[in-house]
Design an enzyme around this catalytic site. Structure first.
Site, PDB file in Angstrom:
ATOM      1  N   GLU A   1       0.812  -1.225   0.000  1.00  0.00           N
ATOM      2  CA  GLU A   1       0.000   0.000   0.000  1.00  0.00           C
ATOM      3  C   GLU A   1       0.841   1.270   0.000  1.00  0.00           C
ATOM      4  O   GLU A   1       0.406   2.303  -0.500  1.00  0.00           O
ATOM      5  CB  GLU A   1      -0.962   0.011   1.193  1.00  0.00           C
ATOM      6  CG  GLU A   1      -2.118  -0.976   1.073  1.00  0.00           C
ATOM      7  CD  GLU A   1      -1.789  -2.355   1.600  1.00  0.00           C
ATOM      8  OE1 GLU A   1      -0.602  -2.624   1.894  1.00  0.00           O
ATOM      9  OE2 GLU A   1      -2.715  -3.179   1.730  1.00  0.00           O
TER      10      GLU A   1
ATOM     11  N   LYS B   1     -17.359  -0.453   5.985  1.00  0.00           N
ATOM     12  CA  LYS B   1     -17.827  -1.453   5.024  1.00  0.00           C
ATOM     13  C   LYS B   1     -19.340  -1.405   4.832  1.00  0.00           C
ATOM     14  O   LYS B   1     -19.829  -1.464   3.705  1.00  0.00           O
ATOM     15  CB  LYS B   1     -17.398  -2.842   5.503  1.00  0.00           C
ATOM     16  CG  LYS B   1     -17.766  -3.935   4.519  1.00  0.00           C
ATOM     17  CD  LYS B   1     -17.093  -5.255   4.836  1.00  0.00           C
ATOM     18  CE  LYS B   1     -17.415  -6.257   3.731  1.00  0.00           C
ATOM     19  NZ  LYS B   1     -16.733  -7.549   3.951  1.00  0.00           N
TER      20      LYS B   1
ATOM     21  N   MET C   1      24.524   8.312   2.111  1.00  0.00           N
ATOM     22  CA  MET C   1      24.382   9.615   2.758  1.00  0.00           C
ATOM     23  C   MET C   1      24.646   9.505   4.255  1.00  0.00           C
ATOM     24  O   MET C   1      25.243  10.395   4.864  1.00  0.00           O
ATOM     25  CB  MET C   1      22.989  10.190   2.489  1.00  0.00           C
ATOM     26  CG  MET C   1      22.810  11.592   3.008  1.00  0.00           C
ATOM     27  SD  MET C   1      24.063  12.722   2.354  1.00  0.00           S
ATOM     28  CE  MET C   1      23.220  13.357   0.910  1.00  0.00           C
TER      29      MET C   1
ATOM     30  N   PHE D   1     -11.617  -6.844  14.022  1.00  0.00           N
ATOM     31  CA  PHE D   1     -10.559  -7.337  13.149  1.00  0.00           C
ATOM     32  C   PHE D   1     -10.203  -6.265  12.123  1.00  0.00           C
ATOM     33  O   PHE D   1     -11.077  -5.713  11.470  1.00  0.00           O
ATOM     34  CB  PHE D   1     -11.020  -8.619  12.450  1.00  0.00           C
ATOM     35  CG  PHE D   1     -10.003  -9.159  11.481  1.00  0.00           C
ATOM     36  CD1 PHE D   1      -8.761  -9.589  11.928  1.00  0.00           C
ATOM     37  CD2 PHE D   1     -10.278  -9.222  10.119  1.00  0.00           C
ATOM     38  CE1 PHE D   1      -7.813 -10.070  11.046  1.00  0.00           C
ATOM     39  CE2 PHE D   1      -9.335  -9.703   9.220  1.00  0.00           C
ATOM     40  CZ  PHE D   1      -8.101 -10.129   9.686  1.00  0.00           C
ATOM     41  N   GLN D   2      -8.927  -5.975  12.004  1.00  0.00           N
ATOM     42  CA  GLN D   2      -8.405  -4.977  11.069  1.00  0.00           C
ATOM     43  C   GLN D   2      -8.986  -3.581  11.285  1.00  0.00           C
ATOM     44  O   GLN D   2      -9.206  -2.835  10.343  1.00  0.00           O
ATOM     45  CB  GLN D   2      -8.590  -5.434   9.619  1.00  0.00           C
ATOM     46  CG  GLN D   2      -7.755  -6.675   9.333  1.00  0.00           C
ATOM     47  CD  GLN D   2      -7.635  -7.008   7.866  1.00  0.00           C
ATOM     48  OE1 GLN D   2      -8.569  -6.780   7.097  1.00  0.00           O
ATOM     49  NE2 GLN D   2      -6.509  -7.576   7.483  1.00  0.00           N
TER      50      GLN D   2
HETATM   51  C1  LIG Z   1      12.548   5.237   5.124  1.00  0.00           C
HETATM   52  C2  LIG Z   1      13.839   5.872   5.466  1.00  0.00           C
HETATM   53  N1  LIG Z   1      14.648   5.286   6.383  1.00  0.00           N
HETATM   54  C3  LIG Z   1      15.839   5.849   6.689  1.00  0.00           C
HETATM   55  C4  LIG Z   1      16.243   7.010   6.089  1.00  0.00           C
HETATM   56  C5  LIG Z   1      17.585   7.646   6.471  1.00  0.00           C
HETATM   57  N2  LIG Z   1      18.479   7.692   5.297  1.00  0.00           N
HETATM   58  C6  LIG Z   1      18.658   8.811   4.575  1.00  0.00           C
HETATM   59  S1  LIG Z   1      19.683   8.592   3.285  1.00  0.00           S
HETATM   60  C7  LIG Z   1      19.949   6.990   3.695  1.00  0.00           C
HETATM   61  C8  LIG Z   1      20.870   6.133   2.882  1.00  0.00           C
HETATM   62  C9  LIG Z   1      20.290   5.764   1.567  1.00  0.00           C
HETATM   63  O1  LIG Z   1      21.122   4.819   0.987  1.00  0.00           O
HETATM   64  P1  LIG Z   1      21.024   4.468  -0.554  1.00  0.00           P
HETATM   65  O2  LIG Z   1      19.601   4.303  -0.942  1.00  0.00           O
HETATM   66  O3  LIG Z   1      21.912   3.333  -0.846  1.00  0.00           O
HETATM   67  O4  LIG Z   1      21.504   5.798  -1.260  1.00  0.00           O
HETATM   68  P2  LIG Z   1      22.928   6.538  -1.269  1.00  0.00           P
HETATM   69  O5  LIG Z   1      22.911   7.549  -0.170  1.00  0.00           O
HETATM   70  O6  LIG Z   1      23.985   5.497  -1.075  1.00  0.00           O
HETATM   71  O7  LIG Z   1      22.965   7.172  -2.607  1.00  0.00           O
HETATM   72  C10 LIG Z   1      19.241   6.647   4.838  1.00  0.00           C
HETATM   73  C11 LIG Z   1      19.288   5.332   5.489  1.00  0.00           C
HETATM   74  C12 LIG Z   1      15.355   7.579   5.160  1.00  0.00           C
HETATM   75  N3  LIG Z   1      15.632   8.724   4.525  1.00  0.00           N
HETATM   76  N4  LIG Z   1      14.193   6.987   4.851  1.00  0.00           N
END
Ligand SMILES: Cc1ncc(C[n+]2csc(CCOP(=O)(O)OP(=O)(O)O)c2C)c(N)n1
Lengths: 163, 569
Positions: free
Chosen positions: B50, B162, B479, B112-113
């Protein structure tokens, strides 16, 4: 600075939680909040007492206005207004204190609305500060229970909040 | 004739000209799905989670001027959708999300749900409704679409129990809608606009700072006219990219945490700042106190009064639709005789150009040994003629995409700016491709993010969505790794992506094409070949330099002029 914000909102399920949720989510202070339907049953009138810097109060007003259910809003403290709060207070009233309590209540325009051998229940209406003063006068030792409604506010004279 | 609530809902969607609904069925929406089945005007796209339904509806809306629609069941269906809803809310996407709810008689009994959908979503929707009576469905849907797309757009949730979807009533779709407690801003105040014109004309060091509001209000043409008329430098926020052509000489690049040196310096040192549909957020101006150290007059145009004077003091607020306000402002400026102070403008532009030179522009040291992620984006720009729809996930790849794909048109750049939601890119690309069939759509992602909604490769197969996935695979949650390198003593706590799948085989397993690219020399040919495959989804797994960092960088909480530039190259 203390502000008293008054608003008209749709009398719908969940409307109150939108306001309460806004205050907690954005970390705004809330001193009291009172709400009830108006002469138009589709609208509720809410009075919120809050505090914050001018910038924070401006944001509070804007954020409240942004809620779809909020139909009209006014910061009463920006102009002349009246403010009243209702308090019910139960006090221990025994021996010599009974006379004294009656006197204090009368002086503050309080009404004793329930009496037992040991207890008075006093009703008092006034500004929040007046209610605070009254409690001070009675003293903590005698107070058994207090119930306060939170402030209700209305503009003075021609100042009207209406749709 | 009486119709059921479910029939009425579908008729309402038809009335709203909804072409696609992104959704996932379940018990509480069975009647609704039954009605979807019986007609073919409103088409349904079955996602695999979803969250993806909502992101797809989001991408659909952002890349067109339509309202996105998602449909989910109660309980876990709704909770899965929440990340998508919050993402749309932060970036002001017009969207209607319909959720099933347990029957009215069961509400409050921990059925439920059952979840309190209205309660859970309240802080991340523009508004929401629980429809308790079938007679209210039509009017509620009408209101939901109206709220979603007017004023500052946003997601609106309609929760339908529902039994309500099975009760019957007469159907009539309201021709118009008014909500007495809702008055979205339209035109701006004319006196304020005249004052703004004067302030702009008297500026010695002017700057235009334009955000996502320009894109949402379809005001890119007006913004370009204004900047060119006055010859003012213009920067975009991450959300605003494409709202001003990156190839225009007046463009100084994106500003903010990973913005250009010249954009950040000009923002810091201007004397008159025209903020248009932007909200001075923490990733844009960094430290508020540092920003306020330089006195400047700020004119702020925004449709949402609560965006104005939220983080910075504003001297001249103009509440209104960006497009209408800019139109009026242009009229005032064209009608008058005064022009900006030529000498002052000459000196200011020289200063801006000096910053441009001092910052070294956006640069990286290319390599013949290892693939540099920036190089991939540059080549992508070249091969797609700068004309692709680009979605992203969140991380370094997102910032490189923002910096190096130089957007010239609005609504081509689809990224989760406010919430920063990893997992956004692929499902958003599905929505973009559905509403722009035949267009080139690329999802720039990382090996971390793509795994957050990888299951949507299956949806792409079913609906023949020839998205090009450009994965910049650096083996790290890049990052986060970069922050650990800068601020946490190189302790790479849990940011190495161990046990990665073979993305080529994975793509193939879903029935798509996968390629792995390991050498710089192979980047261009691989991109060319992939984009030549008009009918296929191609998953490109680029093995990029794991140590590369995003520059420039304004560290969190610091001021714009405390920017760190790329290492000596
Ligand atoms: C749902 C979610 N969880 C955690 C984060 C924290 N976060 C920001 S950037 C990042 C790393 C992303 O890694 P990747 O997709 O491999 O991209 P890269 O930075 O290596 O280009 C994380 C974990 C986030 N932005 N969103």
């Amino acid at each position: 600075m203390r502000h008293i914000i008054s608003l008209l909102m749709e009398n719908e399920a969940g409307a109150l939680s939108r306001v309460a949720g806004l205050f907690s989510a954005r970390g705004y202070n809330i001193e009291s909040l009172s709400v009830a339907p108006t002469e138009d049953p589709t609208l509720s009138r809410m009075t919120i007492v809050t505090s914050g810097s001018d910038a924070v109060i401006e944001q509070i007003s804007k954020q409240l206005n942004k809620l779809v259910d909020v139909a009209a809003l006014i910061d009463l403290s920006e102009g002349e207004h009246l403010e009243r709060e209702l308090m019910l207070v139960k006090v221990r009233a025994e021996g010599a204190a009974r006379e004294e309590l009656k006197r204090v209540a009368d002086n503050s325009h309080g009404r004793i609305i329930d009496v037992t051998e040991h207890i008075y229940t006093i009703e008092l209406t006034g500004s929040c500060a007046e209610l605070d003063d009254f409690l001070e006068k009675i003293g903590r030792d005698l107070i058994l229970e207090t119930v306060r409604t939170g402030a209700s506010g209305i503009g003075r004279g021609e100042r009207i909040l209406k749709l | 004739m009486e119709l059921t609530g479910a029939e009425i809902l579908i008729r309402c969607l038809q009335e709203e000209q909804v072409e696609y609904v992104f959704g996932y069925p379940g018990g509480a929406v069975l009647f609704i799905y039954d009605e979807l089945f019986k007609q073919d005007k409103v088409k349904h796209v079955l996602v695999r989670h979803e969250q993806a339904a909502v992101h797809a509806a989001d991408g659909y809306a952002r890349s067109s001027d339509k309202v996105g629609v998602a449909l989910v069941t109660s309980g876990p269906g709704l909770t899965n959708a929440v990340t998508g809803i919050a993402t749309a809310y932060m970036d002001s996407t017009p969207m209607v999300v319909i959720s099933g709810q347990v029957p009215t008689g069961a509400i409050g009994e921990d059925a439920f749900q059952e979840v309190d959908a209205v309660g859970i979503t309240r802080p991340c929707v523009k508004h929401n409704f629980l429809v308790k009576d079938v007679k209210d469905i039509a009017a509620t849907i009408k209101k939901a679409f109206y709220l979603a797309k007017t004023g500052r757009p946003g997601p609106v949730l309609v929760d339908i129990p529902k039994d309500v979807s099975n009760h019957k009533t007469n159907f009539e779709y309201p021709a118009s809608v008014t909500i007495r407690s809702y008055h979205p801003a339209g035109k701006g105040d004319s006196a304020q606009i005249r004052r703004a014109a004067q302030m702009l004309l008297e500026a010695k060091r002017p700057m235009i700072y334009a955000g996502g509001g320009v894109v949402l209000s379809d005001a890119a043409a007006q913004l370009a006219d204004l900047a060119r008329l006055l010859n003012f430098p213009c920067t975009n926020t991450l959300m605003g990219l494409g709202g001003f052509p990156a190839s225009d000489r007046l463009f100084v690049g994106m500003l903010g945490m990973h913005g250009t040196y010249e954009a950040n310096m000009a923002m810091q040192h201007c004397d008159v700042l025209l903020a248009v549909g932007a909200r001075f957020d923490d990733r844009v101006i960094g430290n508020v106190a540092h920003f306020a150290e330089v006195p400047r007059n700020i004119i702020h145009i925004d449709i949402d009064p609560s965006s104005i004077a939220k983080r910075v003091k504003v001297d001249l607020p103009i509440v209104g639709d960006v497009k209408l306000v800019l139109d009026e402002l242009l009229g005032v400026l064209r009608g008058g005789k005064q022009t900006p102070d030529a000498a002052a403008m000459g000196a200011w532009w020289k200063q801006v150009e000096d910053w441009r030179a001092a910052g070294g522009g956006l640069c990286y040291k290319n390599s013949t040994e290892i693939i540099k992620p920036q190089y991939v984006i540059e080549k992508l720009h070249e091969i797609t003629g700068g004309d692709a729809f680009i979605t992203t996930d969140v991380g370094q790849h997102q910032m490189w995409a923002a910096q190096y794909y130089r957007f010239d048109k609005p609504r081509r750049w689809i990224t989760s700016g406010g919430l920063g939601t990893m997992g956004f890119g692929l499902p958003a690309a599905m929505g973009v491709q559905m509403v722009n069939p035949g267009a080139t759509v690329a999802c720039i992602t990382g090996e971390g993010s793509i795994q957050m909604n990888i299951q949507e490769l299956s949806t792409c197969k079913q609906f023949h969505l020839p998205i090009k996935i450009v994965a910049l695979n650096n083996g790290y949650l890049g990052m986060v790794r970069q922050w650990q390198e800068f601020f946490h003593g190189n302790r790479y706590s849990e940011t190495y992506m161990n046990a990665l799948p073979d993305f080529v085989k994975l793509a193939e397993a879903y029935g798509h094409v996968g390629v792995r690219i390991e050498k710089p020399a192979d980047v261009e040919p691989a991109l060319k070949e992939a984009f030549a495959r008009k009918d296929d989804l191609v998953f490109m797994d680029f093995r990029t330099d794991p140590t590369e960092n995003v520059y420039p960088m304004v560290p969190g909480g610091r001021g714009l002029s405390e920017i760190i530039l790329a290492e000596e190259l």
